[in-house]
Design a protein around this motif. Sequence first.
Motif, PDB file in Angstrom:
ATOM      1  N   SER A  94     -11.827  23.503 -19.129  1.00  0.00           N
ATOM      2  CA  SER A  94     -12.731  24.021 -18.092  1.00  0.00           C
ATOM      3  C   SER A  94     -13.616  22.914 -17.528  1.00  0.00           C
ATOM      4  N   LEU A  95     -14.050  22.001 -18.390  1.00  0.00           N
ATOM      5  CA  LEU A  95     -14.866  20.882 -17.930  1.00  0.00           C
ATOM      6  C   LEU A  95     -14.069  19.979 -17.008  1.00  0.00           C
ATOM      7  N   LEU A  96     -12.810  19.730 -17.339  1.00  0.00           N
ATOM      8  CA  LEU A  96     -11.964  18.888 -16.492  1.00  0.00           C
ATOM      9  C   LEU A  96     -11.771  19.517 -15.123  1.00  0.00           C
ATOM     10  N   ILE A  97     -11.545  20.832 -15.086  1.00  0.00           N
ATOM     11  CA  ILE A  97     -11.383  21.523 -13.804  1.00  0.00           C
ATOM     12  C   ILE A  97     -12.661  21.425 -12.984  1.00  0.00           C
ATOM     13  N   SER A  98     -13.808  21.559 -13.651  1.00  0.00           N
ATOM     14  CA  SER A  98     -15.094  21.454 -12.943  1.00  0.00           C
ATOM     15  C   SER A  98     -15.296  20.056 -12.379  1.00  0.00           C
ATOM     16  N   LEU A  99     -14.908  19.034 -13.137  1.00  0.00           N
ATOM     17  CA  LEU A  99     -15.042  17.665 -12.656  1.00  0.00           C
ATOM     18  C   LEU A  99     -14.133  17.405 -11.452  1.00  0.00           C
ATOM     19  N   ILE A 100     -12.946  18.006 -11.447  1.00  0.00           N
ATOM     20  CA  ILE A 100     -12.045  17.852 -10.307  1.00  0.00           C
ATOM     21  C   ILE A 100     -12.667  18.456  -9.050  1.00  0.00           C
ATOM     22  N   GLU A 101     -13.402  19.556  -9.223  1.00  0.00           N
ATOM     23  CA  GLU A 101     -14.038  20.225  -8.084  1.00  0.00           C
ATOM     24  C   GLU A 101     -15.335  19.537  -7.655  1.00  0.00           C
ATOM     25  N   LEU A 102     -15.828  18.609  -8.442  1.00  0.00           N
ATOM     26  CA  LEU A 102     -17.144  18.012  -8.188  1.00  0.00           C
ATOM     27  C   LEU A 102     -17.295  17.408  -6.793  1.00  0.00           C
ATOM     28  N   PRO A 103     -16.329  16.631  -6.278  1.00  0.00           N
ATOM     29  CA  PRO A 103     -16.522  16.044  -4.948  1.00  0.00           C
ATOM     30  C   PRO A 103     -16.729  17.063  -3.834  1.00  0.00           C
ATOM     31  N   ALA A 146     -15.294   4.726  -3.178  1.00  0.00           N
ATOM     32  CA  ALA A 146     -15.907   5.882  -2.524  1.00  0.00           C
ATOM     33  C   ALA A 146     -14.843   6.810  -1.958  1.00  0.00           C
ATOM     34  N   THR A 147     -13.794   6.247  -1.386  1.00  0.00           N
ATOM     35  CA  THR A 147     -12.726   7.061  -0.809  1.00  0.00           C
ATOM     36  C   THR A 147     -11.965   7.807  -1.896  1.00  0.00           C
ATOM     37  N   ILE A 148     -11.690   7.145  -3.006  1.00  0.00           N
ATOM     38  CA  ILE A 148     -11.004   7.811  -4.113  1.00  0.00           C
ATOM     39  C   ILE A 148     -11.822   8.990  -4.606  1.00  0.00           C
ATOM     40  N   PHE A 149     -13.139   8.813  -4.712  1.00  0.00           N
ATOM     41  CA  PHE A 149     -13.992   9.888  -5.227  1.00  0.00           C
ATOM     42  C   PHE A 149     -13.921  11.125  -4.341  1.00  0.00           C
ATOM     43  N   VAL A 150     -14.029  10.950  -3.036  1.00  0.00           N
ATOM     44  CA  VAL A 150     -14.087  12.113  -2.150  1.00  0.00           C
ATOM     45  C   VAL A 150     -12.714  12.738  -1.926  1.00  0.00           C
ATOM     46  N   THR A 151     -11.631  12.045  -2.271  1.00  0.00           N
ATOM     47  CA  THR A 151     -10.297  12.570  -1.996  1.00  0.00           C
ATOM     48  C   THR A 151      -9.514  12.991  -3.237  1.00  0.00           C
ATOM     49  N   PHE A 152      -9.999  12.678  -4.437  1.00  0.00           N
ATOM     50  CA  PHE A 152      -9.132  12.948  -5.589  1.00  0.00           C
ATOM     51  C   PHE A 152      -8.907  14.415  -5.905  1.00  0.00           C
ATOM     52  N   PRO A 153      -9.700  15.386  -5.410  1.00  0.00           N
ATOM     53  CA  PRO A 153      -9.349  16.778  -5.706  1.00  0.00           C
ATOM     54  C   PRO A 153      -8.140  17.302  -4.940  1.00  0.00           C
ATOM     55  N   PHE A 154      -7.753  16.691  -3.826  1.00  0.00           N
ATOM     56  CA  PHE A 154      -6.790  17.320  -2.934  1.00  0.00           C
ATOM     57  C   PHE A 154      -5.423  17.524  -3.571  1.00  0.00           C
ATOM     58  N   VAL A 155      -4.892  16.516  -4.231  1.00  0.00           N
ATOM     59  CA  VAL A 155      -3.575  16.652  -4.855  1.00  0.00           C
ATOM     60  C   VAL A 155      -3.642  17.625  -6.026  1.00  0.00           C
ATOM     61  N   ALA A 156      -4.662  17.483  -6.853  1.00  0.00           N
ATOM     62  CA  ALA A 156      -4.785  18.352  -8.024  1.00  0.00           C
ATOM     63  C   ALA A 156      -4.962  19.814  -7.623  1.00  0.00           C
ATOM     64  N   ARG A 157      -5.733  20.094  -6.584  1.00  0.00           N
ATOM     65  CA  ARG A 157      -5.959  21.471  -6.155  1.00  0.00           C
ATOM     66  C   ARG A 157      -4.688  22.127  -5.625  1.00  0.00           C
ATOM     67  N   GLU A 158      -3.785  21.342  -5.091  1.00  0.00           N
ATOM     68  CA  GLU A 158      -2.509  21.895  -4.640  1.00  0.00           C
ATOM     69  C   GLU A 158      -1.570  22.169  -5.814  1.00  0.00           C
ATOM     70  N   LEU A 159      -1.629  21.309  -6.826  1.00  0.00           N
ATOM     71  CA  LEU A 159      -0.632  21.383  -7.897  1.00  0.00           C
ATOM     72  C   LEU A 159      -1.017  22.308  -9.039  1.00  0.00           C
ATOM     73  N   ILE A 160      -2.296  22.407  -9.366  1.00  0.00           N
ATOM     74  CA  ILE A 160      -2.704  23.202 -10.536  1.00  0.00           C
ATOM     75  C   ILE A 160      -2.261  24.654 -10.417  1.00  0.00           C
ATOM     76  N   PRO A 161      -2.611  25.381  -9.335  1.00  0.00           N
ATOM     77  CA  PRO A 161      -2.157  26.775  -9.265  1.00  0.00           C
ATOM     78  C   PRO A 161      -0.641  26.911  -9.197  1.00  0.00           C
ATOM     79  N   LEU A 162       0.031  25.943  -8.561  1.00  0.00           N
ATOM     80  CA  LEU A 162       1.486  25.992  -8.478  1.00  0.00           C
ATOM     81  C   LEU A 162       2.117  25.844  -9.854  1.00  0.00           C
TER      82      LEU A 162
END
Length: 278
Positions: A94-103, A146-162
Amino acid sequence: MGNQAIRDPAPVRWILTILALAFLALFLVLPLVAVLVEAFAKGLGAYGRALSTDVTLSSIRLTLIVAAISVPLNVVFGLTASWAIAKFDFGGKSLLISLIELPFSVSPVISGLIYVLLFGLQGLLGPWLAEHDIRVIFAVPGIVLATIFVTFPFVARELIPLMEEQGREEEEAALTLGASGLRTFWLVTLPNVRWGLFYGVLLCNARAMGEFGAVSVVSGHIRGLTNTMPLHVEILYNEYDFVGAFAVASLLAVLALVTLAAKTALEWWHRDELVANG
């Protein structure tokens, strides 16, 4: 209940459709048209000259470099994080998921400021970096971080529910038959999520090229060195070089359209593949 929209009176459907189209025209189509009109206001020659200056070419080159670094790193992170979250049970999930959503919950400006506080001359690691002649802030490494920080949720958010929807049965069957974990990932997991991965990469790349807030804080706005395309647009506009500003902005607009077209094409191909496979 599912057919309620069909039974709605025709005037209601027409009104809702007109309102939706008017909203899209006002907030999406009209700004895009305005950008293109302003970009070509003084002719094609002025447009070409605006895009061929050294500082403009430098901003385009830097934008492509930052995207070329940040997007693959986010793909690696998104795949590994999604695989771990969807396929395994472990403490701290749950903490990892929250960190992914942080940006998504932190302002990009704040995230850029955090890097300044860490790597700036007066920051936590600034003196050590200066002593070893390593530049992070007001240089390409800071922009990439800075770019990595603001963009790293996008791939994970597509793949986790799938991956969660697909379950673990196929991977468990492959492991039972003697396949290694890595071979299972390459031959079972990755092919099953390739469409979601493509979507995530497209969105991640578009955000990486268009990011302004976080990059603005860490770049230092050094003309020809640390200005990405969005920052260059701001500088040109503030200098009343409207043709140059809108010319560069038109490239970003075209990028958005290409991303939308690619995403739509991928959805069509995916739908056709699902139909073909029954």
